[in-house]
Design a protein around this motif. Structure first.
Motif, PDB file in Angstrom:
ATOM      1  N   LYS A  90       0.852  -1.214   0.058  1.00  0.00           N
ATOM      2  CA  LYS A  90      -0.092  -0.073   0.036  1.00  0.00           C
ATOM      3  C   LYS A  90       0.654   1.490   0.066  1.00  0.00           C
ATOM      4  CE  LYS A  90      -3.745  -1.983   2.474  1.00  0.00           C
ATOM      5  NZ  LYS A  90      -4.370  -2.285   3.845  1.00  0.00           N
ATOM      6  N   GLU A  91       2.018   1.239   0.726  1.00  0.00           N
ATOM      7  CA  GLU A  91       2.821   2.424   0.728  1.00  0.00           C
ATOM      8  C   GLU A  91       3.466   2.731  -0.467  1.00  0.00           C
ATOM      9  OE1 GLU A  91       3.181  -0.463   2.726  1.00  0.00           O
ATOM     10  OE2 GLU A  91       2.243   0.473   4.632  1.00  0.00           O
ATOM     11  N   ASP A  92       3.693   1.621  -1.476  1.00  0.00           N
ATOM     12  CA  ASP A  92       4.467   1.787  -2.723  1.00  0.00           C
ATOM     13  C   ASP A  92       3.300   2.447  -3.341  1.00  0.00           C
ATOM     14  OD1 ASP A  92       6.511   0.454  -1.948  1.00  0.00           O
ATOM     15  OD2 ASP A  92       5.605  -1.580  -2.324  1.00  0.00           O
ATOM     16  N   PHE A  93       2.029   1.848  -3.544  1.00  0.00           N
ATOM     17  CA  PHE A  93       0.982   2.621  -4.214  1.00  0.00           C
ATOM     18  C   PHE A  93       0.924   4.012  -3.797  1.00  0.00           C
ATOM     19  CE2 PHE A  93      -3.538   3.877  -4.988  1.00  0.00           C
ATOM     20  CZ  PHE A  93      -3.362   3.361  -6.453  1.00  0.00           C
ATOM     21  N   LEU A  94       0.940   4.322  -2.752  1.00  0.00           N
ATOM     22  CA  LEU A  94       0.490   5.642  -2.266  1.00  0.00           C
ATOM     23  C   LEU A  94       1.840   6.562  -2.990  1.00  0.00           C
ATOM     24  CD1 LEU A  94      -1.058   7.925  -0.463  1.00  0.00           C
ATOM     25  CD2 LEU A  94       0.070   7.303   1.346  1.00  0.00           C
ATOM     26  N   GLU A  95       3.026   6.118  -2.707  1.00  0.00           N
ATOM     27  CA  GLU A  95       4.146   7.088  -3.405  1.00  0.00           C
ATOM     28  C   GLU A  95       4.111   7.180  -4.603  1.00  0.00           C
ATOM     29  OE1 GLU A  95       8.973   6.522  -3.291  1.00  0.00           O
ATOM     30  OE2 GLU A  95       7.833   5.502  -1.766  1.00  0.00           O
ATOM     31  N   TYR A  96       3.668   6.182  -5.421  1.00  0.00           N
ATOM     32  CA  TYR A  96       3.505   6.178  -6.755  1.00  0.00           C
ATOM     33  C   TYR A  96       2.491   7.141  -7.053  1.00  0.00           C
ATOM     34  CZ  TYR A  96       2.723   5.111 -11.775  1.00  0.00           C
ATOM     35  OH  TYR A  96       2.721   5.325 -12.960  1.00  0.00           O
ATOM     36  N   TYR A  97       1.286   7.251  -6.375  1.00  0.00           N
ATOM     37  CA  TYR A  97       0.101   8.141  -6.694  1.00  0.00           C
ATOM     38  C   TYR A  97       0.329   9.366  -6.442  1.00  0.00           C
ATOM     39  CZ  TYR A  97      -4.432  10.224  -5.839  1.00  0.00           C
ATOM     40  OH  TYR A  97      -5.415  11.094  -5.670  1.00  0.00           O
ATOM     41  N   GLN A  98       1.187   9.758  -5.170  1.00  0.00           N
ATOM     42  CA  GLN A  98       1.548  10.985  -4.780  1.00  0.00           C
ATOM     43  C   GLN A  98       2.676  11.652  -5.987  1.00  0.00           C
ATOM     44  OE1 GLN A  98       3.162  10.158  -0.900  1.00  0.00           O
ATOM     45  NE2 GLN A  98       1.385  10.824  -0.018  1.00  0.00           N
ATOM     46  N   PHE A  99       3.570  10.719  -6.677  1.00  0.00           N
ATOM     47  CA  PHE A  99       4.386  11.207  -7.850  1.00  0.00           C
ATOM     48  C   PHE A  99       3.546  11.362  -8.877  1.00  0.00           C
ATOM     49  CE2 PHE A  99       6.846   9.906 -11.574  1.00  0.00           C
ATOM     50  CZ  PHE A  99       7.820  10.760 -11.387  1.00  0.00           C
ATOM     51  N   ILE A 100       2.485  10.902  -9.401  1.00  0.00           N
ATOM     52  CA  ILE A 100       1.641  11.217 -10.341  1.00  0.00           C
ATOM     53  C   ILE A 100       1.036  12.563 -10.249  1.00  0.00           C
ATOM     54  CG2 ILE A 100      -0.356  10.363 -11.845  1.00  0.00           C
ATOM     55  CD1 ILE A 100       2.016   8.690 -12.475  1.00  0.00           C
ATOM     56  N   GLN A 101       0.467  12.815  -8.859  1.00  0.00           N
ATOM     57  CA  GLN A 101      -0.213  13.912  -8.411  1.00  0.00           C
ATOM     58  C   GLN A 101       0.821  15.347  -8.990  1.00  0.00           C
ATOM     59  OE1 GLN A 101      -1.716  13.177  -4.508  1.00  0.00           O
ATOM     60  NE2 GLN A 101      -3.677  13.642  -5.374  1.00  0.00           N
ATOM     61  N   PHE A 102       2.110  14.859  -8.207  1.00  0.00           N
ATOM     62  CA  PHE A 102       3.241  15.846  -8.396  1.00  0.00           C
ATOM     63  C   PHE A 102       3.412  16.181  -9.900  1.00  0.00           C
ATOM     64  CE2 PHE A 102       7.820  16.625  -9.108  1.00  0.00           C
ATOM     65  CZ  PHE A 102       7.820  17.906  -8.320  1.00  0.00           C
ATOM     66  N   LYS A 103       3.381  15.264 -10.752  1.00  0.00           N
ATOM     67  CA  LYS A 103       3.610  15.399 -12.107  1.00  0.00           C
ATOM     68  C   LYS A 103       2.698  16.189 -12.817  1.00  0.00           C
ATOM     69  CE  LYS A 103       4.845  12.100 -14.968  1.00  0.00           C
ATOM     70  NZ  LYS A 103       4.976  10.960 -15.732  1.00  0.00           N
ATOM     71  N   ASN A 104       1.387  15.864 -12.477  1.00  0.00           N
ATOM     72  CA  ASN A 104       0.393  16.533 -13.171  1.00  0.00           C
ATOM     73  C   ASN A 104       0.351  18.183 -12.428  1.00  0.00           C
ATOM     74  OD1 ASN A 104      -0.755  14.318 -14.490  1.00  0.00           O
ATOM     75  ND2 ASN A 104      -1.940  13.808 -12.864  1.00  0.00           N
TER      76      ASN A 104
END
Length: 109
Positions: A90-104
């Motif tokens: 779950k932590e990996d998914f959250l980190e990836y999700y936050q990265f995508i938000q940052f990119k957007n």
């Protein structure tokens, strides 16, 4: 979207808005607000009054509403299963999700 779920159950029972409101002992306008999601947080007492004439428990009313709102299609389900099998946490998914938000956010600038 509990309002939509209540409306579906009401229509399945063949109840009009007025009939369910009368059976539940609440005002027709308040029930209408709930069904149209203008009132998104009815009290448990009100939900209990609505659930009884619909022949469901409050728990069923809430659970089915949440399941409808967050239902994943088969492709998403398989993708999530593969990610878990590959060791994603779950932590990996959250980190990836936050990265995508940052990119957007940076794209919008």
């Amino acid at each position: 979207m509990i309002g939509l779920h209540i409306k579906e159950l009401r229509e399945q029972k063949g109840y009009s808005l007025s009939k369910l409101a009368d059976k539940a002992g609440i005002s027709k306008s308040y029930l209408s607000y709930i069904e149209r999601d203008m009132q998104r947080n009815p009290s448990l007492q009100v939900l209990s009054k609505i659930a009884h004439p619909l022949g469901v428990t409050v728990e069923q009313l809430l659970q089915e509403s949440v399941q409808k709102e967050f239902k994943l299609d088969k492709e998403w389900q398989m993708l999530v299963q593969k990610a878990i099998q590959a060791g994603m946490r779950k932590e990996d998914f959250l980190e990836y999700y936050q990265f995508i938000q940052f990119k957007n956010r940076n794209k919008k600038r």
